[in-house]
Motif scaffolding. Structure first.
Motif, PDB file in Angstrom:
ATOM      1  N   ASN A 320       0.835  -1.197   0.000  1.00  0.00           N
ATOM      2  CA  ASN A 320       0.000   0.000   0.000  1.00  0.00           C
ATOM      3  C   ASN A 320       0.873   1.251   0.000  1.00  0.00           C
ATOM      4  O   ASN A 320       1.841   1.327   0.762  1.00  0.00           O
ATOM      5  N   ALA A 321       0.533   2.226  -0.840  1.00  0.00           N
ATOM      6  CA  ALA A 321       1.338   3.461  -0.853  1.00  0.00           C
ATOM      7  C   ALA A 321       1.146   4.237   0.459  1.00  0.00           C
ATOM      8  O   ALA A 321       2.098   4.821   0.996  1.00  0.00           O
ATOM      9  N   ALA A 354       4.510  -7.770 -10.174  1.00  0.00           N
ATOM     10  CA  ALA A 354       4.133  -6.685  -9.253  1.00  0.00           C
ATOM     11  C   ALA A 354       5.015  -5.457  -9.460  1.00  0.00           C
ATOM     12  O   ALA A 354       4.529  -4.321  -9.511  1.00  0.00           O
ATOM     13  N   LEU A 355       6.309  -5.686  -9.614  1.00  0.00           N
ATOM     14  CA  LEU A 355       7.237  -4.566  -9.798  1.00  0.00           C
ATOM     15  C   LEU A 355       6.916  -3.827 -11.093  1.00  0.00           C
ATOM     16  O   LEU A 355       6.780  -2.595 -11.116  1.00  0.00           O
ATOM     17  N   LEU A 356       6.775  -4.592 -12.155  1.00  0.00           N
ATOM     18  CA  LEU A 356       6.484  -3.978 -13.453  1.00  0.00           C
ATOM     19  C   LEU A 356       5.149  -3.232 -13.408  1.00  0.00           C
ATOM     20  O   LEU A 356       5.039  -2.093 -13.872  1.00  0.00           O
ATOM     21  N   THR A 357       4.164  -3.866 -12.818  1.00  0.00           N
ATOM     22  CA  THR A 357       2.820  -3.275 -12.799  1.00  0.00           C
ATOM     23  C   THR A 357       2.792  -1.992 -11.973  1.00  0.00           C
ATOM     24  O   THR A 357       2.248  -0.970 -12.402  1.00  0.00           O
ATOM     25  N   TYR A 358       3.383  -2.068 -10.792  1.00  0.00           N
ATOM     26  CA  TYR A 358       3.364  -0.884  -9.912  1.00  0.00           C
ATOM     27  C   TYR A 358       4.044   0.301 -10.597  1.00  0.00           C
ATOM     28  O   TYR A 358       3.528   1.421 -10.606  1.00  0.00           O
ATOM     29  N   ARG A 359       5.204   0.052 -11.196  1.00  0.00           N
ATOM     30  CA  ARG A 359       5.952   1.121 -11.871  1.00  0.00           C
ATOM     31  C   ARG A 359       5.203   1.629 -13.103  1.00  0.00           C
ATOM     32  O   ARG A 359       5.151   2.829 -13.374  1.00  0.00           O
ATOM     33  N   TRP A 361       1.951   1.450 -13.800  1.00  0.00           N
ATOM     34  CA  TRP A 361       0.731   2.198 -13.442  1.00  0.00           C
ATOM     35  C   TRP A 361       1.098   3.608 -12.968  1.00  0.00           C
ATOM     36  O   TRP A 361       0.421   4.581 -13.283  1.00  0.00           O
ATOM     37  N   GLU A 362       2.173   3.690 -12.219  1.00  0.00           N
ATOM     38  CA  GLU A 362       2.668   4.994 -11.742  1.00  0.00           C
ATOM     39  C   GLU A 362       2.936   5.901 -12.950  1.00  0.00           C
ATOM     40  O   GLU A 362       2.524   7.063 -12.987  1.00  0.00           O
ATOM     41  N   PRO A 367      -3.158   4.722  -9.760  1.00  0.00           N
ATOM     42  CA  PRO A 367      -2.700   4.069  -8.524  1.00  0.00           C
ATOM     43  C   PRO A 367      -2.335   2.617  -8.817  1.00  0.00           C
ATOM     44  O   PRO A 367      -3.135   1.886  -9.397  1.00  0.00           O
ATOM     45  N   GLY A 368      -1.130   2.215  -8.463  1.00  0.00           N
ATOM     46  CA  GLY A 368      -0.617   0.914  -8.917  1.00  0.00           C
ATOM     47  C   GLY A 368      -0.598  -0.168  -7.866  1.00  0.00           C
ATOM     48  O   GLY A 368       0.063  -1.193  -8.061  1.00  0.00           O
ATOM     49  N   GLU A 369      -1.322   0.034  -6.767  1.00  0.00           N
ATOM     50  CA  GLU A 369      -1.293  -1.017  -5.738  1.00  0.00           C
ATOM     51  C   GLU A 369      -1.746  -2.332  -6.350  1.00  0.00           C
ATOM     52  O   GLU A 369      -2.787  -2.387  -7.012  1.00  0.00           O
TER      53      GLU A 369
END
Ligand SMILES: C[C@H](O)[C@@H](O)[C@@H](O)C(=O)CO
Length: 555
Positions: A320-321, A354-359, A361-362, A367-369
């Motif tokens: 969570n951010a 998860a890493l690719l998606t979060y970055r 989406w950012e 919001p990339g949670e």
């Protein structure tokens, strides 16, 4: 070695490593095997269990790799073999034997949410896929339905079951809007060039061979593993002060997170267990920062669970951010304002995703949670637009409050089931809010990284239905009610190569489709073989596109 009788099928059942789990779940396995045996008898076949019920252990599962090897030494390698699962199981218990088995292999699970049997079978399927072992797979509610009976008949006669994969479209054979392709590819080139570190707190969890990405496959994506130890995590927890842990707890209480605290350490969540989890949270962030990790995964189910509380609350917070601040010794806030993507059960395939998606989406301003869930079970439900198949995505840890109805205020922390976690620790439980999602799964097949991805919808169900679904599964864990676009239940089960599925929200449906296309392009740029599953708008098959261009050429 037992002689082969033509009308005899040999059956094995892999279980948990934890005695308590195997004993608790044995009754469900027995009931399932009785139904499966009856289905085989109807087709003129008998079943021979390759390993008996053990009266001392009070269960009949293969409960270690060593036992699995012993059992397989007594099996004729040419005999048709069924792996029957109605519980969560450790694939490495049977993987060794299955890699050299030459007769037809069928993995079967009962369509029940009670224990994670479907999850166990999907993990085994993912492991067999990575290992290059040929297998077929089936599932059934009561082993009398036409889908199951027809599949079983085919397997008995032909040694394989044909499954419907018409929902799968290769990215390489599709065309997406060039702006999406450029966005995805440019992002991926930067990620690869900049490089990133995946912190792995003890590699390999619960026999999940499929979840380990060989370094040679990972490096071309720009991601490199930092192998850390849960012993280091535990040692680091011991250096966190009580006051710092209390501050994390105060932050969570102020946010409205509810803790189902009691006083019995053996069966209830206690305040002391939660404070221990707060120490683990701080220690994990500090270690991640010390080693420069961009994502981390904690194995936790074995080893750590014998030493301390479960890491599930920690994992949900990391994803969570908006999370309690953690400071370095010099007083600097670590990963300020950002999630530190965590991959539950050190599932490295999920970690890369998860890493690719979060970055990504950012970068897309979204919001990339993101989190993985188990593909636990599902049933038809009338959501108001007619009956739809609503999956029950459920996971012990890692779901971020940003996914929940009401965020932290809608979340609670409940004690992990004692049969899995003797020393307790709380979950981070909530109901995922309705909205469009992009789902995905990275997996290893034919010595390459692959990714299946598609679009779906997290739907709202009435509170009573949510509760019914929780009671039918594991009520302590976070839940998502998911409808997948253009993929039916059997297609999903036949195709999915893992127990886990990754999800991330998009603000509205068209955006989900676009983000899915961009993510596909990014993965393809990293060298991953990408497959669209179901309806992803804006993905024209190459042949149809060529025909369209031909038709629109001036006369
Ligand atoms: C507690 C259990 O071992 C769970 O962790 C298991 O069902 C899984 O989540 C497998 O993905």
């Amino acid at each position: 070695m037992a002689p082969v009788t033509p009308q005899e099928i040999v059956l094995v059942a892999s279980g948990d490593l934890r005695l308590a789990a195997n004993q608790n779940c044995w009754a469900a396995q027995q009931a399932m095997e009785a139904q499966l045996s009856a289905a085989l008898a109807r087709q003129g076949y008998s079943v021979r269990r390759a390993h008996p019920y053990d009266p001392a252990k009070q269960h009949g599962f293969i409960d270690s790799q060593k036992m699995g090897m012993d059992v397989f030494r007594g099996i004729d390698p040419h005999q048709p073999l069924i792996v029957a699962e109605s519980v969560w199981q450790y694939s490495h218990h049977v993987l060794a034997g299955l890699t050299t088995h030459q007769g037809p292999i069928l993995t079967v699970a009962n369509w029940s949410g009670q224990w994670p049997g479907l999850v166990g079978m999907l993990n085994l399927n993912g492991c067999l896929t990575k290992a290059g072992v040929t297998y077929s797979t089936l599932w059934s509610e009561d082993f009398t339905d036409e889908f199951f009976e027809a599949g079983l008949r085919q397997w008995l006669r032909e040694g394989h079951v044909a499954q419907d994969a018409s929902h799968v479209k290769s990215f390489a054979a599709a065309t997406i809007p060039s702006a999406d392709e450029q966005t995805g590819r440019a992002f991926a080139r930067r990620l690869r060039q900049h490089k990133a570190i995946m912190g792995v707190f003890d590699e390999g969890c619960m026999g999940m061979y499929n979840a380990i990405v060989p370094d040679e496959l990972l490096h071309p994506t720009g991601v490199f593993k930092e192998r850390l130890s849960q012993a280091t995590l535990y040692a680091s927890m011991r250096t966190v002060t009580d006051a710092d842990a209390q501050q994390v707890l105060d932050w969570l209480l102020a946010k409205g997170l509810k803790f189902s605290w009691g006083t019995d350490e053996a069966t209830q969540l206690t305040r002391a267990q939660t404070l221990e989890q707060c120490k683990m949270y701080i220690a994990a962030v500090r270690l991640a920062a010390e080693f420069g990790c961009d994502t981390i995964g904690i194995q936790y189910q074995q080893g750590l669970k014998d030493l301390t509380v479960a890491s599930d609350l920690v994992e949900g917070l990391l994803n969570n951010a908006d999370r309690p601040p953690v400071y370095s010794a010099a007083g600097q806030e670590l990963y300020a304002g950002k999630a530190l993507p965590h991959f539950n059960e050190v599932d490295e395939c999920a970690g890369l995703d998860a890493l690719l998606t979060y970055r990504l989406w950012e970068e897309l301003g979204l919001p990339g949670e993101t989190t993985l869930h188990d593909l636990r079970w599902g049933e038809l439900y009338d959501t108001g637009e007619g009956e739809e198949f609503v999956w029950l995505f459920l996971i012990s840890g890692a779901a971020p409050p940003a996914h929940f109805v009401g965020g932290y205020q809608g979340a609670s922390s409940e004690r992990q089931p004692p049969m899995y976690f003797r020393l307790g620790g709380g979950s981070l439980k909530g109901v995922s809010r309705p909205g469009s999602i992009v789902w995905s799964r990275v997996y290893v097949m034919d010595g390459k990284l692959h990714c299946d991805l598609g679009v779906g919808e997290a739907v709202a169900l009435p509170a009573a239905e949510t509760e019914r679904r929780w009671q039918a599964t594991t009520p302590e864990w976070p839940i998502m009610h998911a409808v997948l676009r253009g993929v039916n239940r059997n297609q999903m089960m036949a195709r999915h190569k893992a127990n886990h599925i990754q999800v991330v929200y998009a603000p509205y449906e068209a955006k989900a489709h676009q983000a899915c296309r961009i993510k596909a392009a990014a993965l393809a740029e990293l060298g991953v073989e990408v497959h669209f599953c179901g309806d992803v708008i804006g993905t024209t098959p190459a042949a149809a596109k060529a025909k369209h261009q031909l038709l629109s050429l001036p006369g």
